[in-house]
Scaffold this active site. Structure first.
Site, PDB file in Angstrom:
ATOM      1  N   ASP A   1       0.836  -1.197   0.000  1.00 12.27           N
ATOM      2  CA  ASP A   1       0.000   0.000   0.000  1.00 12.27           C
ATOM      3  C   ASP A   1       0.874   1.250   0.000  1.00 12.27           C
ATOM      4  O   ASP A   1       2.031   1.235   0.419  1.00 12.27           O
ATOM      5  CB  ASP A   1      -0.913  -0.018   1.229  1.00 12.27           C
TER       6      ASP A   1
ATOM      7  N   GLU B   1       3.454   5.407  -3.273  1.00 13.57           N
ATOM      8  CA  GLU B   1       3.812   6.668  -3.957  1.00 13.57           C
ATOM      9  C   GLU B   1       5.087   7.300  -3.376  1.00 13.57           C
ATOM     10  O   GLU B   1       5.824   7.883  -4.171  1.00 13.57           O
ATOM     11  CB  GLU B   1       2.647   7.670  -3.838  1.00 13.57           C
TER      12      GLU B   1
ATOM     13  N   ASP C   1      -7.726   5.190  -3.568  1.00 19.06           N
ATOM     14  CA  ASP C   1      -8.874   5.393  -2.680  1.00 19.06           C
ATOM     15  C   ASP C   1      -9.925   6.283  -3.340  1.00 19.06           C
ATOM     16  O   ASP C   1     -10.172   7.420  -2.931  1.00 19.06           O
ATOM     17  CB  ASP C   1      -8.411   6.011  -1.365  1.00 19.06           C
TER      18      ASP C   1
END
Length: 791
Positions: free
Chosen positions: A392, A395, A464
């Site tokens: 997760d 980035e 998300d």
């Protein structure tokens, strides 16, 4: 008069083509070098179709730049070099590159002089920057392409629309935004802008401009593939081939934010088995490490609600399912991994989620940091039997400002490398697991990506996103543009992640049920079918029981996904073996149909199935915002059938349509428009509860006539790397439409426990027969030898 001048120019050029004035540049082993207007320029030919362009400010100290994404090395190329006046022409068998020795501009053309892309006159810019991290340049290049030329790619973005002309796009890794600086043209070429700093793409009347905030050189690759598929081939040659995932990963995945205990996760798996709803993957999201954020992402089970994680994983396996687990690239200050990384200076200092408590992101650009990251994953998770990774926030999730960009990242200032963060952290996990074992294929679900990440067994999801109809629609072009960058595996949270923003009543709101069902139907025809989100649980039994419309519609498409596994897995083999793509923008298969170039709400799933997701409510009352459960009035969805002269079949009914037209297609809640191209063969597996429950010894085979057809069925052991050593088999099917015959070829290859004989139940689809027909036209017993049957 203009036409006469153009002809004269071409004639003059041809008459002087062999004028060999080789002054002003240097021939190199792979191309040429020159210095023009204070800029050192080099063209390097990697093969006939791939050319690298490098530009440096003249006089600057040069170190050989090693690309993070490119793994190909220049190959010996039959290169013809000529000069006319101040223009150098370098020709291969497929295209022409030119370098203007007066302006320094580079252009690319077809061998028929058809223009592809050119640098705009004197538009190369190096603007000095004196950052705290050191001196650098802001780099800018403007390109000129045809005004009507459609371009795609650039990663995954949430603005909607497929064609990227006329847009300004920030290429910086963020949640829901994946930055991949690859431009893919309708003309059959691509450009990879090989820079890892925050970059801006801007296309307007002045040209198509790429501006990167930092770098010591301009570096890009031109790739010519002639077709969209050919261009993907070149991208993969340059940056690496996609890996095969385990068979089970193509089944249905259930996830939520989050399973709060070991028992809650196991109950979900067991409930699916009790209901007879297929399931292969279950995901454990965050906080299995505990709820104290100072121990954030300890990379181990420290939460007392998970008292025996090894037993939990064994129970998942006993129920014939698999488990993936969430691991972040950031760690709380009281975790062992944080302490070890900090002691060795392997943490960045910028703040990250959860903020202001000392959680820090590790530096994956340093190989020692990647070693430590895997050490904890292996010892505390992989050794327990974890099957896949959910990496997760790759980035990473950050609050990066100017000071953060000035931090050292081992391979340079963080500003210079930041967009490549996902490539390094994902790549580190892949490479370490490969070294650990060949018995279990790597599977990584991750929220970000960069060019070349397909070689690391990664499947990216769109982040998300909100639970809204408009957002659902935008996921289609987002996934297609991502795939056109050469990375074939992509998915989205079914139902959207944030449900409470549009549906605060959650499961009590039937309008959310409708959105969720439509999103699930779309997901059934993406490379990964995965239910996930926060605020609202997403398990099928949360939507009612058998007989309730939301439950039944979900069960139908989860079941259909499993029946299509032979088609999907064979397409996965095509991806790895032949640089194929699973989610395909319509222009990939219908390049001559100009109408498809901007269609962003339909696509091909493999080369046979066309999907037209329903992206607007068919039943919600606009006045009250509540869902109407009377489905007697069915709205329609307009679907374009590409290719004038082609034919299409309704997947559900077998009805035939002519191509080149729009049809208004009725969309009751349990129907997503699906069409099959005439001249297709689609295999259908038996009804299954999990991907490996039954061997493919009794397959339905559906032929969609109207043209000759071919399909190659691929099989292997399902979850190891023996296929890399040749342990797999293929069976080819060829339909001769004129003769109405089906030829099944000799089985090619072998692997342990492969089928020696099987039954194919063959149905020719038409007005009276569809995939739901129970009586085939012919049953063919196949024992590995070639056979031809008349139907």
């Amino acid at each position: 008069m203009k036409k006469i001048i153009a002809i004269l120019t071409i004639t003059l050029f041809a008459s002087h083509l062999y004028s060999q004035d080789f002054s002003g540049y240097q021939r190199t082993e792979s191309g040429v070098k020159a210095t023009v207007n204070g800029v050192d320029i080099e063209l390097q030919f990697y093969n006939d179709d791939i050319v690298r362009v490098l530009k440096y400010p003249a006089g600057t100290e040069k170190t050989e730049k090693k690309s993070f994404s490119v793994i190909m090395t220049p190959q010996k190329t039959d290169l013809r070099l000529t000069q006319y006046n101040n223009v150098i022409t370098l020709s291969t068998q497929t295209r022409i590159a030119t370098l203007n020795l007066l302006t320094g501009d580079v252009s690319f053309n077809g061998i028929d002089t058809r223009p592809f892309i050119s640098e705009k006159n004197t538009s190369t810019k190096f603007e000095p920057r004196d950052y705290k991290s050191g001196k650098s340049y802001q780099i800018q290049q403007t390109f000129v392409i045809d005004k009507q030329e459609a371009v795609y790619g650039l990663g995954q973005h949430q603005k909607g629309g497929l064609n990227q002309r006329g847009k300004t796009i920030a290429l910086r890794q963020q949640n829901m935004e994946i930055a991949i600086p690859i431009i893919h043209s309708i003309k059959g070429y691509a450009v990879f802008w090989d820079n890892y700093s925050p970059t801006t793409y801007k296309d307007n009347l002045d040209g198509m401009t790429l501006t990167s905030t930092s770098g010591n050189c301009m570096d890009y690759y031109f790739m010519y593939g002639k077709t969209a598929d050919g261009t993907i081939v070149q991208i993969r040659l340059l940056t690496g081939q996609a890996q095969m995932f385990p068979l089970w990963t193509y089944g249905f995945w259930q996830s939520r934010e989050r399973y709060a205990s070991q028992q809650e996760l196991l109950d979900a798996v067991k409930k699916y088995r009790q209901l007879g709803i297929p399931l292969d993957g279950i995901v454990q999201d965050w906080q299995y490490w505990g709820t104290d954020n100072k121990r954030w992402n300890a990379v181990k089970f420290d939460n007392p609600a998970f008292p025996n994680p090894k037993k939990m994983i064994e129970e998942v396996h006993k129920n014939n399912a698999h488990i993936a687990i969430s691991v972040w690239p950031s760690f709380g200050p009281e975790t062992d991994i944080h302490k070890e990384l900090k002691n060795k200076g392997l943490l960045f200092d910028f703040d990250t989620y959860p903020q202001r408590i000392g959680v820090k992101v590790y530096n994956p650009f340093n190989p020692e940091a990647r070693d430590i990251y895997w050490k904890y994953m292996n010892k505390n998770l992989f050794s327990l039997g974890i099957d896949g990774w959910w990496l997760d926030a790759t980035e990473p999730e950050d609050n990066i400002g100017e000071d953060s960009f000035n931090e050292s990242a081992y391979l340079g200032a963080y500003r210079d490398v930041s967009n490549a963060f996902p490539l390094f952290t994902v790549g580190g996990v892949y490479e370490h697991q490969r070294k650990s074992t060949s018995a279990k294929r790597v599977f990584i679900l991750t929220r970000s990506a960069f060019a070349g990440q397909q070689r690391y067994a990664a499947n990216s999801w769109s982040g998300d996103v909100d639970s809204r109809w408009s957002v659902l629609r935008k996921q289609i072009p987002a996934g297609l543009n991502f795939s056109l960058c050469g990375i074939p595996y992509w998915n989205a949270d079914i139902g959207g992640f944030w449900s409470n923003r549009a549906y605060p009543r959650g499961l009590r709101d039937k309008a959310f049920h409708e959105l969720y069902v439509r999103w699930l139907q779309f997901a059934a025809f993406t490379p990964m079918m995965r239910s996930h989100g926060t605020n609202t649980p997403r398990e099928i039994y949360q939507f009612g029981e058998k007989g309730d419309w939301a439950f039944d519609a979900q069960a139908k498409y989860i079941g259909m996904r499993y029946r299509l596994l032979p088609y999907i897995y064979s397409n996965a083999h095509d991806i790895s073996a032949d640089a194929g793509s699973m989610m395909r923008a319509l222009f990939m298969d219908f390049a001559r149909d100009a109408k498809v170039r901007d269609i962003d709400d339909q696509y091909m799933f493999g080369k046979s199935l066309m999907v037209a997701p329903v992206t607007d409510s068919m039943y919600v009352s606009r006045a009250t915002g509540t869902a109407v459960e009377d489905f007697s009035v069915v709205k329609t969805r307009s679907v374009y059938l590409p290719g004038r002269g082609s034919e299409w079949y309704d997947f559900h009914t077998g009805k035939k349509y002519a191509g080149g037209q729009n049809v208004d297609y009725p969309c009751p809640i349990d129907i997503i428009p699906l069409f099959v191209k005439a001249g297709s063969i689609i295999p259908y597996a038996p009804v299954m509860q999990y991907a490996t429950e039954k061997q493919w010894d009794n397959l339905d085979l559906f032929i969609f006539p109207g043209s000759d057809a071919e399909f190659v069925l691929y099989e292997d052991e399902g979850d190891n790397y023996n296929y890399e050593k040749g342990a797999f088999s293929t069976v080819s099917f060829k339909w001769n439409d004129k003769e109405q015959t089906l030829t099944i070829g000799d089985v090619q290859g072998a692997f342990p426990k492969m089928l020696k004989s099987r039954l194919f139940n063959v149905t020719i689809v038409g007005e009276s027969k569809s995939v739901s027909s129970e009586s085939p036209d012919k049953k063919i017993k196949y024992e590995g030898r070639a056979i031809t049957e008349k139907l």
